[in-house]
Design a protein around this motif. Structure first.
Motif, PDB file in Angstrom:
ATOM      1  N   GLY A 178       0.805  -1.214   0.000  1.00  0.00           N
ATOM      2  CA  GLY A 178       0.000   0.000   0.000  1.00  0.00           C
ATOM      3  C   GLY A 178       0.836   1.262   0.000  1.00  0.00           C
ATOM      4  O   GLY A 178       0.449   2.266   0.616  1.00  0.00           O
ATOM      5  N   ALA A 179       1.947   1.257  -0.724  1.00  0.00           N
ATOM      6  CA  ALA A 179       2.868   2.399  -0.710  1.00  0.00           C
ATOM      7  C   ALA A 179       2.343   3.532  -1.595  1.00  0.00           C
ATOM      8  O   ALA A 179       1.655   3.315  -2.599  1.00  0.00           O
ATOM      9  N   ARG A 180       2.688   4.750  -1.191  1.00  0.00           N
ATOM     10  CA  ARG A 180       2.363   5.957  -1.948  1.00  0.00           C
ATOM     11  C   ARG A 180       3.617   6.817  -2.038  1.00  0.00           C
ATOM     12  O   ARG A 180       4.403   6.890  -1.102  1.00  0.00           O
ATOM     13  N   ASP A 181       3.762   7.468  -3.209  1.00  0.00           N
ATOM     14  CA  ASP A 181       4.963   8.274  -3.468  1.00  0.00           C
ATOM     15  C   ASP A 181       4.575   9.752  -3.562  1.00  0.00           C
ATOM     16  O   ASP A 181       3.662  10.125  -4.324  1.00  0.00           O
ATOM     17  N   PHE A 182       5.258  10.583  -2.790  1.00  0.00           N
ATOM     18  CA  PHE A 182       5.055  12.033  -2.849  1.00  0.00           C
ATOM     19  C   PHE A 182       6.268  12.655  -3.526  1.00  0.00           C
ATOM     20  O   PHE A 182       7.398  12.530  -3.040  1.00  0.00           O
ATOM     21  N   ASP A 183       6.040  13.287  -4.653  1.00  0.00           N
ATOM     22  CA  ASP A 183       7.094  13.962  -5.403  1.00  0.00           C
ATOM     23  C   ASP A 183       7.283  15.350  -4.807  1.00  0.00           C
ATOM     24  O   ASP A 183       6.406  16.222  -4.925  1.00  0.00           O
ATOM     25  N   VAL A 184       8.423  15.570  -4.164  1.00  0.00           N
ATOM     26  CA  VAL A 184       8.666  16.833  -3.479  1.00  0.00           C
ATOM     27  C   VAL A 184       8.770  17.987  -4.458  1.00  0.00           C
ATOM     28  O   VAL A 184       8.275  19.099  -4.203  1.00  0.00           O
ATOM     29  N   VAL A 185       9.390  17.757  -5.630  1.00  0.00           N
ATOM     30  CA  VAL A 185       9.599  18.827  -6.604  1.00  0.00           C
ATOM     31  C   VAL A 185       8.276  19.257  -7.235  1.00  0.00           C
ATOM     32  O   VAL A 185       7.960  20.445  -7.323  1.00  0.00           O
ATOM     33  N   ARG A 186       7.459  18.285  -7.653  1.00  0.00           N
ATOM     34  CA  ARG A 186       6.203  18.592  -8.342  1.00  0.00           C
ATOM     35  C   ARG A 186       5.033  18.770  -7.370  1.00  0.00           C
ATOM     36  O   ARG A 186       4.004  19.333  -7.741  1.00  0.00           O
ATOM     37  N   GLY A 187       5.186  18.247  -6.161  1.00  0.00           N
ATOM     38  CA  GLY A 187       4.102  18.357  -5.198  1.00  0.00           C
ATOM     39  C   GLY A 187       2.932  17.455  -5.506  1.00  0.00           C
ATOM     40  O   GLY A 187       1.784  17.779  -5.159  1.00  0.00           O
ATOM     41  N   THR A 188       3.182  16.314  -6.143  1.00  0.00           N
ATOM     42  CA  THR A 188       2.112  15.379  -6.518  1.00  0.00           C
ATOM     43  C   THR A 188       2.279  14.064  -5.770  1.00  0.00           C
ATOM     44  O   THR A 188       3.383  13.711  -5.333  1.00  0.00           O
ATOM     45  N   THR A 189       1.175  13.339  -5.664  1.00  0.00           N
ATOM     46  CA  THR A 189       1.170  12.044  -4.984  1.00  0.00           C
ATOM     47  C   THR A 189       0.594  10.989  -5.916  1.00  0.00           C
ATOM     48  O   THR A 189      -0.403  11.240  -6.603  1.00  0.00           O
ATOM     49  N   ARG A 190       1.225   9.813  -5.919  1.00  0.00           N
ATOM     50  CA  ARG A 190       0.710   8.719  -6.729  1.00  0.00           C
ATOM     51  C   ARG A 190       0.843   7.412  -5.960  1.00  0.00           C
ATOM     52  O   ARG A 190       1.703   7.261  -5.083  1.00  0.00           O
ATOM     53  N   SER A 191      -0.038   6.466  -6.286  1.00  0.00           N
ATOM     54  CA  SER A 191      -0.052   5.173  -5.617  1.00  0.00           C
ATOM     55  C   SER A 191       0.955   4.243  -6.275  1.00  0.00           C
ATOM     56  O   SER A 191       1.059   4.167  -7.503  1.00  0.00           O
ATOM     57  N   LEU A 192       1.710   3.521  -5.437  1.00  0.00           N
ATOM     58  CA  LEU A 192       2.717   2.580  -5.941  1.00  0.00           C
ATOM     59  C   LEU A 192       2.330   1.132  -5.708  1.00  0.00           C
ATOM     60  O   LEU A 192       2.902   0.231  -6.327  1.00  0.00           O
ATOM     61  N   GLY A 193       1.420   0.892  -4.773  1.00  0.00           N
ATOM     62  CA  GLY A 193       1.030  -0.485  -4.461  1.00  0.00           C
ATOM     63  C   GLY A 193       2.118  -1.191  -3.663  1.00  0.00           C
ATOM     64  O   GLY A 193       2.590  -0.698  -2.643  1.00  0.00           O
ATOM     65  N   THR A 194       2.552  -2.331  -4.155  1.00  0.00           N
ATOM     66  CA  THR A 194       3.604  -3.114  -3.484  1.00  0.00           C
ATOM     67  C   THR A 194       4.958  -2.795  -4.113  1.00  0.00           C
ATOM     68  O   THR A 194       5.119  -2.903  -5.331  1.00  0.00           O
TER      69      THR A 194
END
Length: 366
Positions: free
Chosen positions: A216-232
């Motif tokens: 259930g991992a999620r990635d937050f892009d610090v430069v762009r300020g966006t969040t996306r789901s990564l799953g496993t």
């Protein structure tokens, strides 16, 4: 009479019961007052988690009360000693005992026996209840009083370096290949600049594939300020399980056997263990501090009450007792800094004040 260590059976039971009742009464009073103050300060944090209510407040009290009892039991023995001996002196019972041929050591003997029993109780209580309660409370606080994994080997707020990245886990449970992580965050850095923050509610070690698996991992892009789901996702192929499980060893949350095993594991990994070894020895010397209190507080027992110096003697006894606690904490701090050897940091204050108390008693009364 002087050849007997104890006074008569009736006198010994009378003094022992008097001392024990007063010690328990003082301890109960301290626990009620201190637990109430602690709960007033912590209740807002406990109730801040959605769904928490009266049951969680009582659960917090059940976990916190053993720590308060263990910490203030020696103080209660000291105050119980002073109250008992000052009362006996005020009522001229000490004078009657000495007139009957009892020495100062014989008068104190019933109190020392009861204090030894309290020391044994304190040791067992610390091993069986306090260590588990401390570990559970730390794990509960690490998830901000939310649901915590039921484990007796939990670690909280662990940081591990993976190359340029930093990995933190709010809770680490289990050992070796069965290590489980909760509330994991990976701070991905490039040229000392934070680029991505990966968050996952849970993770575990994959012994077959190597490395760690986040669910259930999620990635937050610090430069762009966006969040996306990564799953496993997988990470940390070079991170060993012991880097998480041995990154933070809390001596207060481990019994002697578990702490000894952790020290052995740290030694095998080439990690410093002096502070933990001092805490290991202190798990034995700490409960025995109750055995010193009748000796340090004995100043209040002797001397004529009508001379007006009974209060001064009680203050001197209290000062000796509190001086021991200051010296004990100072020695442990020096042991943690590496200035004292572990065994000296744990036992030197006990032996020093044993000699001080015995010297004061012999020179003034014997």
């Amino acid at each position: 009479m002087m050849l007997q260590f104890f006074p008569s059976k009736r006198v010994a039971l009378y003094m022992g019961r008097l001392f024990l009742v007063r010690t328990i009464a003082v301890l109960a009073l301290l626990v009620v007052v201190l637990q109430t103050l602690d709960l007033l300060g912590e209740s807002s944090d406990v109730l801040a988690y959605p769904g928490n209510g009266d049951a969680q407040l009582w659960h917090y009290v059940m976990l916190r009360a053993p720590q308060i009892i263990a910490r203030f039991l020696p103080f209660s023995v000291l105050l119980g000693t002073l109250i008992t001996l000052a009362t006996l002196n005020q009522n001229s019972e000490i004078i009657s005992m000495k007139a009957a041929g009892l020495s100062a050591h014989q008068i104190l003997a019933p109190l020392i026996v009861v204090a030894f029993g309290i020391s044994v109780f304190s040791f067992v209580f610390n091993e069986r209840i306090v260590a588990r309660a401390s570990a559970s409370l730390d794990a509960w606080q690490a998830v901000e009083y939310g649901p915590a994994p039921p484990s007796s080997s939990v670690k909280t707020n662990i940081w591990v370096r993976d190359g340029n990245d930093l990995v933190t886990a709010a809770i680490v449970a289990g050992r070796s290949s069965s290590t489980q992580l909760r509330r994991v965050e990976i701070f991905n850095r490039v040229n000392n600049s934070l680029v991505h923050i990966i968050q996952a509610p849970r993770g575990h070690y994959d012994a077959k594939g190597g490395g760690w698996v986040l669910q259930g991992a999620r990635d937050f892009d610090v430069v762009r300020g966006t969040t996306r789901s990564l799953g496993t996702v997988r990470f940390g192929h070079n991170i060993r399980p012991d880097q998480f499980t041995l990154a933070k060893v809390d001596a207060n949350g481990l019994a002697i056997g578990a702490l000894g095993s952790a020290i052995a594991d740290l030694k095998d990994a080439g990690r410093p263990t002096a502070a933990l070894e001092g805490s290991l020895w202190h798990k034995i010397s700490g409960p025995l501090s109750a055995l010193l209190m009748p000796l340090l507080g004995s100043v209040a027992a002797f001397g004529l009450a009508r001379s007006g110096r009974l209060f001064i003697r009680a203050v001197i006894g209290m000062s000796l007792g509190f001086a021991y606690f200051v010296a004990d904490n100072f020695a442990l701090a020096m042991g943690n800094l590496g200035a004292y050897p572990p065994i000296m940091a744990a036992w030197a204050p006990f032996l020093l004040f044993l000699l001080v108390g015995e010297t004061v008693l012999v020179r003034t009364e014997e």
